[in-house]
Scaffold this motif. Structure first.
Motif, PDB file in Angstrom:
ATOM      1  N   GLU A 161       0.818  -1.206   0.000  1.00 14.69           N
ATOM      2  CA  GLU A 161       0.000   0.000   0.000  1.00 14.69           C
ATOM      3  C   GLU A 161       0.855   1.262   0.000  1.00 14.69           C
ATOM      4  N   LEU A 162       2.114   1.136   0.450  1.00 22.09           N
ATOM      5  CA  LEU A 162       2.991   2.299   0.588  1.00 22.09           C
ATOM      6  C   LEU A 162       4.419   1.803   0.739  1.00 22.09           C
ATOM      7  N   PHE A 163       5.369   2.651   0.326  1.00 22.65           N
ATOM      8  CA  PHE A 163       6.790   2.321   0.485  1.00 22.65           C
ATOM      9  C   PHE A 163       7.463   3.446   1.257  1.00 22.65           C
ATOM     10  N   PHE A 164       8.152   3.077   2.353  1.00 27.20           N
ATOM     11  CA  PHE A 164       8.869   4.038   3.189  1.00 27.20           C
ATOM     12  C   PHE A 164      10.362   3.779   3.031  1.00 27.20           C
ATOM     13  N   SER A 165      11.076   4.743   2.439  1.00 24.24           N
ATOM     14  CA  SER A 165      12.512   4.595   2.176  1.00 24.24           C
ATOM     15  C   SER A 165      13.277   5.590   3.036  1.00 24.24           C
ATOM     16  N   TYR A 166      14.225   5.079   3.856  1.00 24.51           N
ATOM     17  CA  TYR A 166      14.927   5.952   4.797  1.00 24.51           C
ATOM     18  C   TYR A 166      16.332   5.427   5.041  1.00 24.51           C
ATOM     19  N   ASN A 167      17.165   5.509   4.008  1.00 23.27           N
ATOM     20  CA  ASN A 167      18.521   4.983   4.128  1.00 23.27           C
ATOM     21  C   ASN A 167      19.444   5.739   3.186  1.00 23.27           C
ATOM     22  N   ALA A 168      19.886   6.912   3.623  1.00 23.23           N
ATOM     23  CA  ALA A 168      20.736   7.743   2.766  1.00 23.23           C
ATOM     24  C   ALA A 168      22.114   7.135   2.556  1.00 23.23           C
ATOM     25  N   GLY A 169      22.642   6.492   3.584  1.00 26.00           N
ATOM     26  CA  GLY A 169      24.011   6.002   3.526  1.00 26.00           C
ATOM     27  C   GLY A 169      24.251   4.922   2.497  1.00 26.00           C
ATOM     28  N   GLU A 170      23.228   4.114   2.181  1.00 22.30           N
ATOM     29  CA  GLU A 170      23.393   3.007   1.237  1.00 22.30           C
ATOM     30  C   GLU A 170      22.674   3.264  -0.086  1.00 22.30           C
ATOM     31  N   GLN A 171      22.290   4.490  -0.310  1.00 16.19           N
ATOM     32  CA  GLN A 171      21.530   4.828  -1.511  1.00 16.19           C
ATOM     33  C   GLN A 171      22.422   4.857  -2.745  1.00 16.19           C
ATOM     34  N   THR A 172      21.965   4.247  -3.825  1.00 16.28           N
ATOM     35  CA  THR A 172      22.712   4.208  -5.081  1.00 16.28           C
ATOM     36  C   THR A 172      21.848   4.763  -6.214  1.00 16.28           C
ATOM     37  N   PRO A 173      22.467   5.168  -7.329  1.00 15.79           N
ATOM     38  CA  PRO A 173      21.677   5.669  -8.468  1.00 15.79           C
ATOM     39  C   PRO A 173      20.632   4.670  -8.951  1.00 15.79           C
ATOM     40  N   TYR A 174      20.950   3.364  -8.904  1.00 15.13           N
ATOM     41  CA  TYR A 174      19.981   2.366  -9.346  1.00 15.13           C
ATOM     42  C   TYR A 174      18.754   2.353  -8.445  1.00 15.13           C
ATOM     43  N   GLN A 175      18.971   2.455  -7.150  1.00 14.43           N
ATOM     44  CA  GLN A 175      17.846   2.481  -6.212  1.00 14.43           C
ATOM     45  C   GLN A 175      16.965   3.703  -6.459  1.00 14.43           C
ATOM     46  N   VAL A 176      17.607   4.844  -6.686  1.00 12.06           N
ATOM     47  CA  VAL A 176      16.856   6.072  -6.953  1.00 12.06           C
ATOM     48  C   VAL A 176      16.065   5.936  -8.250  1.00 12.06           C
ATOM     49  N   TYR A 177      16.647   5.243  -9.233  1.00  8.32           N
ATOM     50  CA  TYR A 177      15.971   5.022 -10.513  1.00  8.32           C
ATOM     51  C   TYR A 177      14.672   4.236 -10.304  1.00  8.32           C
ATOM     52  N   LEU A 178      14.737   3.177  -9.482  1.00  5.13           N
ATOM     53  CA  LEU A 178      13.531   2.397  -9.183  1.00  5.13           C
ATOM     54  C   LEU A 178      12.589   3.146  -8.242  1.00  5.13           C
ATOM     55  N   TYR A 179      13.157   3.976  -7.396  1.00  7.46           N
ATOM     56  CA  TYR A 179      12.370   4.810  -6.490  1.00  7.46           C
ATOM     57  C   TYR A 179      11.319   5.593  -7.285  1.00  7.46           C
ATOM     58  N   GLN A 180      11.749   6.172  -8.402  1.00  5.28           N
ATOM     59  CA  GLN A 180      10.832   6.950  -9.241  1.00  5.28           C
ATOM     60  C   GLN A 180       9.724   6.066  -9.810  1.00  5.28           C
ATOM     61  N   THR A 181      10.061   4.849 -10.195  1.00 12.29           N
ATOM     62  CA  THR A 181       9.063   3.933 -10.742  1.00 12.29           C
ATOM     63  C   THR A 181       8.049   3.525  -9.682  1.00 12.29           C
ATOM     64  N   ILE A 182       8.535   3.183  -8.494  1.00 16.05           N
ATOM     65  CA  ILE A 182       7.634   2.766  -7.416  1.00 16.05           C
ATOM     66  C   ILE A 182       6.709   3.901  -7.010  1.00 16.05           C
ATOM     67  N   ASP A 183       7.193   5.127  -7.111  1.00 14.31           N
ATOM     68  CA  ASP A 183       6.374   6.284  -6.771  1.00 14.31           C
ATOM     69  C   ASP A 183       5.140   6.380  -7.665  1.00 14.31           C
ATOM     70  N   SER A 184       5.234   5.827  -8.866  1.00 14.24           N
ATOM     71  CA  SER A 184       4.075   5.829  -9.766  1.00 14.24           C
ATOM     72  C   SER A 184       3.108   4.682  -9.461  1.00 14.24           C
TER      73      SER A 184
END
Length: 332
Positions: free
Chosen positions: A61-84
């Motif tokens: 129902e929702l995704f909570f992402s809270y991990n700046a230290g291990e964040q990678t460009p690939y994760q951010v790329y999927l982050y945008q997809t999951i947001d949709s």
């Protein structure tokens, strides 16, 4: 009856695991189950959905992402997809905005929020930067627009320093060149935590002796600060303008211009570590409660007992003559 599920990816060090468990327990009390450890570095997308560790994320129902230290460009790329696909905290648009220091400062300035003075231009147009440096009496701070923790920051002390930077800029992958005016201050800042528009905490950081950087990773240390109403209101304005559900707003006092200034808005502000809690930072439980309320309201909007408050947004410049005053109703 199957309980609703939310996905969580949270840092585990510095007390993160204990904080996550408190969130999981509180969500379970509200009949919301948590699927933890969803590191998007291990995820893949196919057939119209995203899979992570065998879990079809479209079931969440929702995704909570809270991990700046291990964040990678690939994760951010999927982050945008999951947001949709579902609500995300923070939402991707605001998260991406505040990852870019220039875009953040630009948006705050457009809205009339007190923010740092800056210039951004093509790295090949150093004459523009040189002219601006002259206006700033030769002093500026060169920053990567997407850096954090004080990394990659260079302080310029004279106009001629631009020439020393030129070879570095030519070799850098980024074509934009971002400078901020040096703000005369006491080498300390305010960090204001905001969740869902509500004030959570106020503390500060003090630079190490002989340094001007307040970042903990650059040698700064945490100090206790009183939550001055003017500073808290400025932080709430910055969070509102950027659209972050969770924000950590860094503010300093400009001695020359006699005003408080937003220097950065962070989309993943850390909780207090166990050592910081022992020092006197005791906001973690409040922050957890507010985040759980926020998640619950997004997962169960029909069941939420909404209270409506009015946020005065007269500080926002809504047109060219900057004269409009608007009030926005927000569910809390």
């Amino acid at each position: 009856m199957t309980r609703k599920q939310v996905g969580i990816w949270m840092y585990e060090n510095s007390g993160g695991s204990q904080i996550q468990q408190k969130m999981v327990d509180q969500l379970r009390e509200r009949e919301i189950e948590s699927v933890c450890g969803l590191n998007l570095a291990e995820a893949s997308a196919k057939d119209g959905t995203v899979f992570c560790q065998g879990k079809d994320l479209s079931e969440l129902e929702l995704f909570f992402s809270y991990n700046a230290g291990e964040q990678t460009p690939y994760q951010v790329y999927l982050y945008q997809t999951i947001d949709s696909m579902m609500p995300m905290i923070n939402n991707y648009t605001s998260f991406a905005l505040t990852e870019d220091k220039f875009r953040t400062a630009h948006k705050l300035k457009q809205a009339g929020v007190s923010a740092t003075d800056y210039i951004v231009c093509n790295r090949d147009n150093l004459d523009q930067v040189r002219d601006q440096l002259i206006a700033w009496e030769g002093q500026a701070i060169c920053k990567p627009v997407d850096g954090w923790g004080g990394n990659g920051i260079i302080k310029l002390e004279h106009t001629r320093d631009i020439d020393l930077l030129a070879p570095f800029l030519k070799a850098h992958a980024s074509h934009q060149f971002y400078l901020e005016r040096v703000i005369q201050n006491d080498f300390s800042d305010y960090r204001i935590d905001i969740v869902d528009g509500k004030f959570v905490a106020c503390y500060g950081r003090k630079a190490a002796a002989g340094s001007w950087k307040t970042n903990i990773s650059s040698g700064g240390h945490v100090i206790l600060r009183e939550p001055l109403p003017e500073v808290v209101e400025l932080a709430q304005q910055a969070a509102f303008v950027t659209g972050l559900e969770i924000a950590g707003v860094d503010i300093i006092y400009d001695i020359e211009k006699q005003r408080y200034v937003v220097i950065e808005v962070n989309g993943i502000p850390a909780f207090a570590t166990p050592e910081q809690e022992a020092f006197g930072l005791n906001f973690n439980d409040t922050k957890i409660n507010y985040i759980v309320d926020l998640i619950d309201r997004n997962v169960n909007p029909a069941q939420s007992q909404s209270k409506t408050t009015t946020l005065d947004t007269s500080f926002i410049h809504l047109n060219s003559n900057h004269s409009n005053t608007q009030q926005v109703e927000i569910s809390l």
